[in-house]
Design a protein around this motif. Sequence first.
Motif, PDB file in Angstrom:
ATOM      1  N   ASN A  29      26.535  34.985 -15.912  1.00  0.00           N
ATOM      2  CA  ASN A  29      24.997  35.479 -16.321  1.00  0.00           C
ATOM      3  C   ASN A  29      25.320  36.031 -17.458  1.00  0.00           C
ATOM      4  O   ASN A  29      26.517  36.881 -17.845  1.00  0.00           O
ATOM      5  CB  ASN A  29      24.620  36.748 -15.182  1.00  0.00           C
ATOM      6  N   ARG A  30      24.238  36.108 -18.431  1.00  0.00           N
ATOM      7  CA  ARG A  30      24.540  36.758 -19.958  1.00  0.00           C
ATOM      8  C   ARG A  30      23.040  37.458 -19.917  1.00  0.00           C
ATOM      9  O   ARG A  30      21.874  36.982 -19.941  1.00  0.00           O
ATOM     10  CB  ARG A  30      24.483  35.615 -21.029  1.00  0.00           C
ATOM     11  N   GLN A  31      23.278  38.855 -20.327  1.00  0.00           N
ATOM     12  CA  GLN A  31      22.252  39.643 -20.943  1.00  0.00           C
ATOM     13  C   GLN A  31      22.742  40.100 -22.320  1.00  0.00           C
ATOM     14  O   GLN A  31      23.374  40.928 -22.617  1.00  0.00           O
ATOM     15  CB  GLN A  31      22.136  40.777 -19.865  1.00  0.00           C
ATOM     16  N   GLY A  32      22.092  39.544 -23.268  1.00  0.00           N
ATOM     17  CA  GLY A  32      22.461  39.628 -24.718  1.00  0.00           C
ATOM     18  C   GLY A  32      24.014  39.087 -24.900  1.00  0.00           C
ATOM     19  O   GLY A  32      24.256  37.977 -24.606  1.00  0.00           O
ATOM     20  N   MET A  33      24.906  40.199 -25.202  1.00  0.00           N
ATOM     21  CA  MET A  33      26.202  39.784 -25.479  1.00  0.00           C
ATOM     22  C   MET A  33      27.159  39.907 -24.248  1.00  0.00           C
ATOM     23  O   MET A  33      28.311  39.680 -24.206  1.00  0.00           O
ATOM     24  CB  MET A  33      26.799  40.441 -26.942  1.00  0.00           C
ATOM     25  N   ASN A  34      26.747  40.583 -23.337  1.00  0.00           N
ATOM     26  CA  ASN A  34      27.303  41.002 -22.054  1.00  0.00           C
ATOM     27  C   ASN A  34      27.167  39.912 -21.148  1.00  0.00           C
ATOM     28  O   ASN A  34      26.101  39.185 -20.690  1.00  0.00           O
ATOM     29  CB  ASN A  34      26.685  42.166 -21.621  1.00  0.00           C
ATOM     30  N   VAL A  35      28.359  39.254 -20.874  1.00  0.00           N
ATOM     31  CA  VAL A  35      28.614  38.240 -19.658  1.00  0.00           C
ATOM     32  C   VAL A  35      29.229  38.653 -18.456  1.00  0.00           C
ATOM     33  O   VAL A  35      30.430  39.313 -18.550  1.00  0.00           O
ATOM     34  CB  VAL A  35      29.233  36.863 -20.356  1.00  0.00           C
ATOM     35  N   THR A  36      28.772  38.369 -17.320  1.00  0.00           N
ATOM     36  CA  THR A  36      29.362  38.618 -16.136  1.00  0.00           C
ATOM     37  C   THR A  36      29.764  37.442 -15.536  1.00  0.00           C
ATOM     38  O   THR A  36      28.997  36.373 -15.569  1.00  0.00           O
ATOM     39  CB  THR A  36      28.634  39.602 -15.263  1.00  0.00           C
ATOM     40  N   CYS A  37      30.752  37.570 -14.526  1.00  0.00           N
ATOM     41  CA  CYS A  37      30.946  36.312 -13.799  1.00  0.00           C
ATOM     42  C   CYS A  37      31.596  36.642 -12.389  1.00  0.00           C
ATOM     43  O   CYS A  37      32.149  37.960 -11.990  1.00  0.00           O
ATOM     44  CB  CYS A  37      32.480  35.846 -14.315  1.00  0.00           C
ATOM     45  N   TYR A  38      30.911  35.665 -11.407  1.00  0.00           N
ATOM     46  CA  TYR A  38      31.180  36.329  -9.986  1.00  0.00           C
ATOM     47  C   TYR A  38      31.495  34.871  -9.334  1.00  0.00           C
ATOM     48  O   TYR A  38      31.156  33.802  -9.432  1.00  0.00           O
ATOM     49  CB  TYR A  38      29.753  36.779  -9.194  1.00  0.00           C
ATOM     50  N   ARG A  39      32.246  34.917  -7.980  1.00  0.00           N
ATOM     51  CA  ARG A  39      32.291  33.936  -7.142  1.00  0.00           C
ATOM     52  C   ARG A  39      31.100  33.532  -6.711  1.00  0.00           C
ATOM     53  O   ARG A  39      30.198  34.348  -6.398  1.00  0.00           O
ATOM     54  CB  ARG A  39      33.290  34.156  -6.038  1.00  0.00           C
ATOM     55  N   ASN A  40      30.854  32.194  -6.631  1.00  0.00           N
ATOM     56  CA  ASN A  40      29.558  31.525  -6.074  1.00  0.00           C
ATOM     57  C   ASN A  40      29.534  31.473  -4.718  1.00  0.00           C
ATOM     58  O   ASN A  40      29.555  30.760  -4.001  1.00  0.00           O
ATOM     59  CB  ASN A  40      29.376  30.214  -6.668  1.00  0.00           C
ATOM     60  N   ALA A  41      29.425  32.925  -4.386  1.00  0.00           N
ATOM     61  CA  ALA A  41      29.291  33.219  -2.769  1.00  0.00           C
ATOM     62  C   ALA A  41      28.469  34.569  -2.580  1.00  0.00           C
ATOM     63  O   ALA A  41      28.869  35.321  -3.012  1.00  0.00           O
ATOM     64  CB  ALA A  41      30.565  32.925  -2.080  1.00  0.00           C
ATOM     65  N   CYS A  42      27.537  34.211  -1.626  1.00  0.00           N
ATOM     66  CA  CYS A  42      27.043  35.778  -1.185  1.00  0.00           C
ATOM     67  C   CYS A  42      27.692  36.384  -0.309  1.00  0.00           C
ATOM     68  O   CYS A  42      28.592  35.864   0.376  1.00  0.00           O
ATOM     69  CB  CYS A  42      25.785  35.236  -0.372  1.00  0.00           C
ATOM     70  N   SER A  43      28.198  37.714  -0.678  1.00  0.00           N
ATOM     71  CA  SER A  43      29.107  38.578   0.059  1.00  0.00           C
ATOM     72  C   SER A  43      28.852  38.846   1.523  1.00  0.00           C
ATOM     73  O   SER A  43      29.430  39.272   2.302  1.00  0.00           O
ATOM     74  CB  SER A  43      29.302  39.855  -0.636  1.00  0.00           C
ATOM     75  N   HIS A  44      27.356  38.381   1.849  1.00  0.00           N
ATOM     76  CA  HIS A  44      26.966  38.456   3.310  1.00  0.00           C
ATOM     77  C   HIS A  44      27.494  37.820   4.086  1.00  0.00           C
ATOM     78  O   HIS A  44      28.156  38.209   5.007  1.00  0.00           O
ATOM     79  CB  HIS A  44      25.421  38.585   3.257  1.00  0.00           C
ATOM     80  N   LEU A  45      27.549  36.209   3.950  1.00  0.00           N
ATOM     81  CA  LEU A  45      28.061  34.932   4.717  1.00  0.00           C
ATOM     82  C   LEU A  45      28.793  34.097   4.037  1.00  0.00           C
ATOM     83  O   LEU A  45      28.814  32.937   4.428  1.00  0.00           O
ATOM     84  CB  LEU A  45      26.982  34.568   5.530  1.00  0.00           C
ATOM     85  N   GLU A  46      28.971  34.332   2.758  1.00  0.00           N
ATOM     86  CA  GLU A  46      29.819  33.575   2.071  1.00  0.00           C
ATOM     87  C   GLU A  46      29.285  32.317   1.489  1.00  0.00           C
ATOM     88  O   GLU A  46      29.649  31.316   0.926  1.00  0.00           O
ATOM     89  CB  GLU A  46      30.900  33.227   2.644  1.00  0.00           C
ATOM     90  N   TYR A  47      27.855  31.986   1.678  1.00  0.00           N
ATOM     91  CA  TYR A  47      27.108  30.883   1.242  1.00  0.00           C
ATOM     92  C   TYR A  47      26.897  30.974  -0.099  1.00  0.00           C
ATOM     93  O   TYR A  47      26.782  31.843  -0.865  1.00  0.00           O
ATOM     94  CB  TYR A  47      25.661  30.902   1.986  1.00  0.00           C
ATOM     95  N   PRO A  48      26.689  29.382  -0.790  1.00  0.00           N
ATOM     96  CA  PRO A  48      26.481  29.627  -2.186  1.00  0.00           C
ATOM     97  C   PRO A  48      25.393  30.364  -2.547  1.00  0.00           C
ATOM     98  O   PRO A  48      24.294  30.390  -2.006  1.00  0.00           O
ATOM     99  CB  PRO A  48      26.549  28.153  -2.641  1.00  0.00           C
ATOM    100  N   ILE A  49      25.411  31.017  -3.665  1.00  0.00           N
ATOM    101  CA  ILE A  49      24.343  32.021  -4.291  1.00  0.00           C
ATOM    102  C   ILE A  49      23.526  31.113  -5.396  1.00  0.00           C
ATOM    103  O   ILE A  49      22.661  31.770  -5.943  1.00  0.00           O
ATOM    104  CB  ILE A  49      24.528  33.180  -4.500  1.00  0.00           C
ATOM    105  N   ASP A  50      24.073  30.073  -6.167  1.00  0.00           N
ATOM    106  CA  ASP A  50      23.713  29.513  -7.228  1.00  0.00           C
ATOM    107  C   ASP A  50      22.319  28.923  -7.297  1.00  0.00           C
ATOM    108  O   ASP A  50      21.715  28.829  -8.183  1.00  0.00           O
ATOM    109  CB  ASP A  50      24.582  28.435  -7.879  1.00  0.00           C
ATOM    110  N   MET A  51      21.600  28.832  -5.787  1.00  0.00           N
ATOM    111  CA  MET A  51      20.458  28.194  -5.716  1.00  0.00           C
ATOM    112  C   MET A  51      19.586  29.399  -5.636  1.00  0.00           C
ATOM    113  O   MET A  51      18.305  29.093  -5.315  1.00  0.00           O
ATOM    114  CB  MET A  51      20.277  27.305  -4.510  1.00  0.00           C
ATOM    115  N   GLY A  52      19.918  30.569  -5.765  1.00  0.00           N
ATOM    116  CA  GLY A  52      19.057  31.582  -5.475  1.00  0.00           C
ATOM    117  C   GLY A  52      18.245  31.754  -6.666  1.00  0.00           C
ATOM    118  O   GLY A  52      18.340  31.226  -7.905  1.00  0.00           O
TER     119      GLY A  52
END
Length: 100
Positions: A29-52
């Motif tokens: 994810n990018r907000q201006g120059m700030n970029v964050t990175c996460y594993r593509n898994a909801c921490s609740h049940l580990e399902y992919p979150i990219d379709m959220g």
Amino acid sequence: MWVEITALNQIPESDIFKMKVEGISLIFNRQGMNVTCYRNACSHLEYPIDMGKVNSGIITCPFHKYQFQLDTGKCLNASADSLESYPVKVEGDRVFVDID
């Protein structure tokens, strides 16, 4: 190990960019120059979150509606369930992630 991902402008603002790196599915994810990175898994049940759905810097898991702040990875439903994050650096217009 730092891995080059893409150009900064290829990561959309107010949305996510999905990529597999060394066999790990990641979202950026990018907000201006700030970029964050996460594993593509909801921490609740580990399902992919990219379709959220992304709205106002928050991604909502399409399966169980858990919500996460994309700038911090913190879960708004259960404070102990943050997204798994990876260090990111921006050099010039290139984005790198540390997958160690």
